[in-house]
Design a protein around this motif. Structure first.
Motif, PDB file in Angstrom:
ATOM      1  N   UNK A 222       0.200 -11.797  -6.871  1.00 17.57           N
ATOM      2  CA  UNK A 222       0.927 -11.455  -8.053  1.00 17.57           C
ATOM      3  C   UNK A 222       2.183 -10.453  -7.764  1.00 17.57           C
ATOM      4  N   UNK A 223       2.048  -9.161  -7.072  1.00 16.02           N
ATOM      5  CA  UNK A 223       3.007  -8.284  -6.716  1.00 16.02           C
ATOM      6  C   UNK A 223       3.888  -9.027  -5.717  1.00 16.02           C
ATOM      7  N   UNK A 224       3.636  -9.618  -4.845  1.00 19.70           N
ATOM      8  CA  UNK A 224       4.442 -10.683  -3.827  1.00 19.70           C
ATOM      9  C   UNK A 224       5.275 -11.693  -4.653  1.00 19.70           C
ATOM     10  N   UNK A 225       4.619 -12.215  -5.691  1.00 15.85           N
ATOM     11  CA  UNK A 225       5.465 -13.243  -6.487  1.00 15.85           C
ATOM     12  C   UNK A 225       6.201 -12.481  -7.329  1.00 15.85           C
ATOM     13  N   UNK A 226       5.968 -11.431  -7.997  1.00 12.99           N
ATOM     14  CA  UNK A 226       7.026 -10.749  -9.105  1.00 12.99           C
ATOM     15  C   UNK A 226       8.140 -10.257  -7.970  1.00 12.99           C
ATOM     16  N   UNK A 227       7.770  -9.404  -7.127  1.00 12.05           N
ATOM     17  CA  UNK A 227       9.098  -8.862  -6.080  1.00 12.05           C
ATOM     18  C   UNK A 227       9.573  -9.719  -5.284  1.00 12.05           C
ATOM     19  N   UNK A 228       8.900 -10.245  -4.515  1.00  7.01           N
ATOM     20  CA  UNK A 228       9.649 -11.187  -3.460  1.00  7.01           C
ATOM     21  C   UNK A 228      10.283 -12.563  -3.969  1.00  7.01           C
ATOM     22  N   UNK A 229       9.444 -13.339  -4.914  1.00  6.18           N
ATOM     23  CA  UNK A 229       9.785 -14.490  -5.227  1.00  6.18           C
ATOM     24  C   UNK A 229      10.375 -14.592  -6.891  1.00  6.18           C
ATOM     25  N   UNK A 230      10.673 -13.603  -7.399  1.00  8.91           N
ATOM     26  CA  UNK A 230      11.348 -13.406  -8.588  1.00  8.91           C
ATOM     27  C   UNK A 230      12.319 -12.179  -8.492  1.00  8.91           C
ATOM     28  N   UNK A 231      12.163 -11.203  -8.386  1.00 11.18           N
ATOM     29  CA  UNK A 231      13.281 -10.188  -8.554  1.00 11.18           C
ATOM     30  C   UNK A 231      14.284 -10.349  -7.265  1.00 11.18           C
ATOM     31  N   UNK A 232      13.817 -10.164  -5.978  1.00 14.31           N
ATOM     32  CA  UNK A 232      14.737 -10.318  -5.081  1.00 14.31           C
ATOM     33  C   UNK A 232      15.522 -11.545  -5.018  1.00 14.31           C
ATOM     34  N   UNK A 233      15.046 -12.864  -5.022  1.00 11.68           N
ATOM     35  CA  UNK A 233      15.851 -13.997  -4.923  1.00 11.68           C
ATOM     36  C   UNK A 233      17.108 -14.011  -6.289  1.00 11.68           C
ATOM     37  N   UNK A 234      16.525 -13.418  -7.255  1.00  7.35           N
ATOM     38  CA  UNK A 234      17.455 -13.244  -8.364  1.00  7.35           C
ATOM     39  C   UNK A 234      18.761 -12.329  -8.235  1.00  7.35           C
ATOM     40  N   UNK A 235      18.424 -11.338  -7.569  1.00  6.74           N
ATOM     41  CA  UNK A 235      19.472 -10.205  -7.052  1.00  6.74           C
ATOM     42  C   UNK A 235      20.214 -10.953  -6.057  1.00  6.74           C
ATOM     43  N   UNK A 236      19.857 -11.803  -5.028  1.00  7.77           N
ATOM     44  CA  UNK A 236      20.425 -12.599  -4.150  1.00  7.77           C
ATOM     45  C   UNK A 236      21.421 -13.680  -4.784  1.00  7.77           C
ATOM     46  N   UNK A 237      21.020 -14.113  -5.819  1.00 10.47           N
ATOM     47  CA  UNK A 237      21.650 -15.344  -6.394  1.00 10.47           C
ATOM     48  C   UNK A 237      22.768 -14.631  -7.024  1.00 10.47           C
ATOM     49  N   UNK A 238      22.531 -13.388  -7.795  1.00 13.18           N
ATOM     50  CA  UNK A 238      23.460 -12.989  -8.501  1.00 13.18           C
ATOM     51  C   UNK A 238      24.792 -12.445  -7.477  1.00 13.18           C
TER      52      UNK A 238
END
Length: 316
Positions: A222-238
């Motif tokens: 769940x931590x991987x899902x939240x950090x690597x697959x939610x927050x990180x790609x969001x910042x890259x996208x922005x």
């Protein structure tokens, strides 16, 4: 020079959607746990990460958003509160449905929904925001409807889940267009925070009758899902959106469902039918047709056509 300047932004955009393309792996690793429980902790951990990042690195942006909202009229404030709350609920619905589909139906259904999503967003933009659509876009919409009919004749359940995922995210994108004057990270943090405030007291409901133990494996994934697959790609996208147009990002976003399809067949050995293949081909063609732009030739004062701008000029 402009081409070189845009490269890091393209790299960030591509990286974001490639990361999202691999999301079936952490979700499948959590398949033994209830979908509601996965959602509950994904939102909780994402909120914690976003709040920490915002307080450490984005205080100025938070203050600017707060002062802009404070100086606005009552109707603007009510609109902000309404669509922020609605956005959080739509995103929560989208995540929950997607998690359930990946773990309990198939990856193809989840992928199909995100191929369908941009076209549904365009239809909602036309109906709700009065945005114009070109003739080729209407044709693409017609093809996507035909694709849905094909899916529905074979597996109605899959179609309904695809539509639920696509519509929840399409409506979410509409709320973001209405709130486009505000910082996206601030909005997402508020949306998830409000969503968790609402779902927080209902932990036992999300857990259901499951007796599965929440061990280290669960919290790691769940931590991987939240950090690597939610927050990180969001910042890259922005970051990519700082330089690339939304149209360019719209094209890049198809990396995600295409990768999902490949992973479904190559790694998870999912099977499909001829009708499904035809439906997926049609929706993919409709996406290409939808994004075609027919340029009108400009003419100078003498009626002569003006040559188009160079590729370096167009890439901004």
């Amino acid at each position: 020079m402009k081409t070189l300047k845009a490269n890091p932004y393209y790299a960030a955009g591509i990286a974001a959607f490639v990361i999202w393309g691999f999301i079936p792996f952490p979700l499948k690793a959590l398949a033994d746990y209830p979908s509601g429980l996965i959602l509950y902790f994904r939102i909780a951990l994402s909120v914690i990460l976003l709040v920490v990042i915002s307080l450490l690195f984005r205080r100025d942006t938070i203050q600017k958003t707060y002062h802009a909202l404070l100086s606005s009229g009552g109707s603007v404030k009510r609109q902000f509160i309404l669509y922020t709350l609605l956005g959080g609920m739509l995103l929560t619905t989208n995540w929950l449905t997607f998690i359930y589909v990946i773990n309990h139906i198939d990856i193809q259904t989840g992928s199909f929904s995100y191929l369908l999503c941009p076209i549904l967003t365009a239809v909602l933009g036309f109906l709700l925001l009065k945005e114009e659509l070109r003739p080729n876009q209407w044709f693409a919409i017609g093809l996507s409807i035909l694709s849905c009919i094909l899916i529905g004749t074979g597996e109605l359940t899959s179609l309904l889940f695809s539509l639920m995922i696509a519509l929840s995210y399409a409506f979410y994108l509409i709320t973001q267009r209405i709130l486009r004057a505000y910082d996206k990270i601030v909005l997402l943090t508020l949306q998830l925070l409000l969503a968790f405030i609402l779902i927080g007291p209902f932990y036992t409901f999300f857990k259901g009758d499951s007796t599965v133990v929440l061990d280290g494996n669960f919290f790691l994934n769940v931590s991987i899902l939240s950090a690597l697959f939610t927050v990180l790609p969001l910042f890259l996208n922005l970051y990519a959106l700082k330089e690339l147009t939304s149209g360019a990002i719209g094209i890049l976003m198809y990396i995600n469902p295409i990768m999902n399809f490949v992973i479904a067949f190559v790694y998870f050995d999912e099977e499909t039918t001829l009708v499904k293949v035809l439906a997926y081909v049609l929706i993919f063609i409709s996406v290409i047709i939808y994004n075609i732009r027919f340029k009108k030739h400009r003419k100078n004062a003498n009626g002569m056509p003006v040559p188009p701008a160079s590729a370096g000029t167009l890439l901004k």
